[in-house]
Design an enzyme around this catalytic site. Structure first.
Site, PDB file in Angstrom:
ATOM      1  N   LYS A 186       0.815  -1.212   0.000  1.00  0.00           N
ATOM      2  CA  LYS A 186       0.000   0.000   0.000  1.00  0.00           C
ATOM      3  C   LYS A 186       0.854   1.269   0.000  1.00  0.00           C
ATOM      4  O   LYS A 186       0.410   2.315  -0.447  1.00  0.00           O
ATOM      5  CB  LYS A 186      -0.959  -0.019   1.180  1.00  0.00           C
ATOM      6  CG  LYS A 186      -1.838  -1.272   1.127  1.00  0.00           C
ATOM      7  CD  LYS A 186      -3.198  -1.098   1.663  1.00  0.00           C
ATOM      8  CE  LYS A 186      -4.138  -2.237   1.291  1.00  0.00           C
ATOM      9  NZ  LYS A 186      -3.589  -3.594   1.334  1.00  0.00           N
TER      10      LYS A 186
HETATM   11  C1  LIG Z   1      -4.142  -4.682   0.721  1.00  0.00           C
HETATM   12  C2  LIG Z   1      -3.313  -5.915   0.606  1.00  0.00           C
HETATM   13  C3  LIG Z   1      -3.620  -6.938  -0.314  1.00  0.00           C
HETATM   14  C4  LIG Z   1      -4.847  -6.891  -1.214  1.00  0.00           C
HETATM   15  O1  LIG Z   1      -4.745  -5.929  -2.217  1.00  0.00           O
HETATM   16  P1  LIG Z   1      -6.041  -5.491  -3.072  1.00  0.00           P
HETATM   17  O2  LIG Z   1      -5.597  -4.328  -3.866  1.00  0.00           O
HETATM   18  O3  LIG Z   1      -7.090  -5.157  -2.059  1.00  0.00           O
HETATM   19  O4  LIG Z   1      -6.405  -6.667  -3.903  1.00  0.00           O
HETATM   20  C5  LIG Z   1      -2.772  -8.026  -0.379  1.00  0.00           C
HETATM   21  N1  LIG Z   1      -1.704  -8.143   0.437  1.00  0.00           N
HETATM   22  C6  LIG Z   1      -1.388  -7.190   1.347  1.00  0.00           C
HETATM   23  C7  LIG Z   1      -0.209  -7.402   2.228  1.00  0.00           C
HETATM   24  C8  LIG Z   1      -2.167  -6.038   1.449  1.00  0.00           C
HETATM   25  O5  LIG Z   1      -1.846  -5.098   2.351  1.00  0.00           O
END
Ligand SMILES: *Cc1c(COP(=O)(O)O)cnc(C)c1O
Length: 459
Positions: free
Chosen positions: A108
């Protein structure tokens, strides 16, 4: 570039409106009117230079290229690998793209480090201030705090369910001591936190008074920033071109949607493998053409514990011929009846490019152990879901890239359980467990939260 609503009931908007507004007024998601061609030669370019090339067409009416370039440089300056997203070879012809080199150790950061700066820049231009309000079950809260800390124009308030996030995740939020950062521990679960955020946004007086803005994964700017690493990773494993497959641990579909945008722009993608944990709405949808919501089960990969994957709406809009009324109907069915079925010709389009695999906790632990035994590498449970999913789907022609979305030290218990090795936090977080924490406990009550917001961040 103009932005349209997936539900067709709002006028086209510019980038700044999509950035600050989050949802379109008709409840739809903003999508760009065109999918720009990606014209870069990434094998010879730095990540940051590719980012400017990829992002520029989406923001061209608002941000000059030089300014975009300095925002991008600044956003990725704190990543602890010069490649920003390094790609390493694993066994079995698989490669791992490490998306966790940012300040909070999860993917993120890649989007939010840039989005925080874009928001601050727009508020400065308007001479306004705003309050980012976020509910988190884990990764989003700390990534949003790191994106906002020390920014001039934004305050951030993060609600987490008291006693229900891991110690590392909590400390990554509560040890950030900055005048514009406020952590709130809600007496309740994650759904209560989300309901409080929804109630605050629905309170038009409060919303206007505080200038509330959202930073959640339906914000178009987050998807846009994520397109970049598909371009650089494809170039890293196929420097002379040729098809590449990606395996993506998926929750809200934001990550894999960015990959699809890269493919629309010309990146040669053979297939996207969508890896789910036991919360497998997407895997079932890809196999059957029916999107059906069920209850959420807790798993070892909590950032993928979702009931509905909101970003699918953007993809449905495009393959359904951009008919907002049809998307609005599908979403209404999903809300009212818990499911909808895609027309067969759309299901064919889905299956031509996506394959899904559901990986349970036991298989996740087995994959963490296997990767460690084969290569000495420690991977986190989210990444393990994607590795296991990649192995299960029949190999195509080209190289395969697994997206590693979290650092193993973010989920040390699962990694230790699988391998006997406890992963260490990187140097910048090594003393995390000794830092003082600050957060305000609050009852799960919209009026209590509104009072708190007015007294702490009121303008
Ligand atoms: C948010 C997140 C995901 C999922 O990503 P999306 O964009 O919601 O599909 C997968 N792995 C981690 C570690 C995350 O923080």
């Amino acid at each position: 570039m103009r932005y349209l609503s997936t539900r067709g009931g709002s006028p086209p908007a510019g980038f700044a409106t999509a950035l600050l507004g989050g949802l379109a007024p008709d409840g739809g998601l903003y999508v760009p009117e065109e999918w720009p061609e990606i014209d870069v030669h990434p094998s010879v370019e730095r990540y940051q230079d590719v980012a400017v090339e990829v992002i520029a067409p989406y923001v061209a009416d608002d941000i000059a290229r030089d300014e975009l370039s300095s925002l991008v440089e600044d956003a990725y300056a704190r990543f602890d690998d010069p490649a920003v997203v390094p790609v390493r070879a694993l066994s079995d012809g698989l490669h791992v793209a490490e998306l966790f080199r940012g300040p909070t150790l999860a993917f993120k950061d890649i989007a939010l480090q840039l989005v925080g700066r874009l928001i601050d820049r727009e508020l400065t231009r308007r001479d306004e201030t705003a309050t980012v309000l976020v509910a988190t079950s884990g990764d989003t809260g700390s990534a949003a705090i790191e994106a906002c800390r020390g920014r001039d124009r934004v305050s951030i308030v993060v609600l987490h369910p008291r006693g229900r996030v891991s110690e590392i995740q909590r400390r990554q939020m509560t040890t950030v001591v900055e005048p514009n950062v406020h952590n709130v521990a809600i007496d309740g679960n994650f759904d209560d936190c989300q309901d409080l955020v929804k109630a605050a946004f629905a309170d038009t007086d409060l919303r206007r008074e505080l200038g509330l803005i959202a930073m959640n994964s339906i914000n178009w700017a987050r998807v846009m920033a994520q397109v970049v690493y598909y371009v650089t990773s494809a170039a890293a494993v196929a420097p002379d071109g040729g098809p590449v497959s990606f395996s993506v641990p998926t929750g809200n579909f934001g990550n894999v949607l960015a990959g699809w945008v890269a493919a629309r722009g010309g990146v040669d993608v053979e297939r996207f493998v969508v890896g789910s944990n036991r919360n497998d709405i997407l895997t079932r949808w890809i196999d059957s053409g029916v999107m059906e919501a069920r209850g959420v089960e807790p798993t070892l990969s909590p950032s993928m514990d979702i009931q509905i994957s909101s970003n699918v709406e953007r993809y449905l809009w495009e393959i359904g011929g951009r008919r907002g009324s049809v998307v609005a109907e599908q979403m209404a069915d999903l809300r009212a009846r818990g499911s909808f079925r895609m027309p067969p010709e759309q299901h064919e389009q889905v299956r031509a490019i996506f394959a899904g695999a559901c990986v349970d906790d036991e298989q996740t632990l087995a994959e963490i152990a296997r990767v460690h035994a084969e290569s000495g590498m420690l991977i986190d449970p989210h990444t393990a879901v994607a590795v296991a999913a990649a192995r299960r789907i029949e190999r195509g022609e080209g190289p395969r890239v697994v997206l590693a979305t979290a650092h193993p030290a973010k989920f040390p218990d699962a990694v230790e359980q699988a391998t006997g090795v406890r992963p260490e936090l990187p140097a910048h977080l090594a003393d995390l467990l000794d830092r003082p924490e600050a957060s305000t406990p609050l009852a799960s009550d919209p009026d209590v939260l509104a009072d708190f917001l007015r007294t702490t961040v009121g303008r």
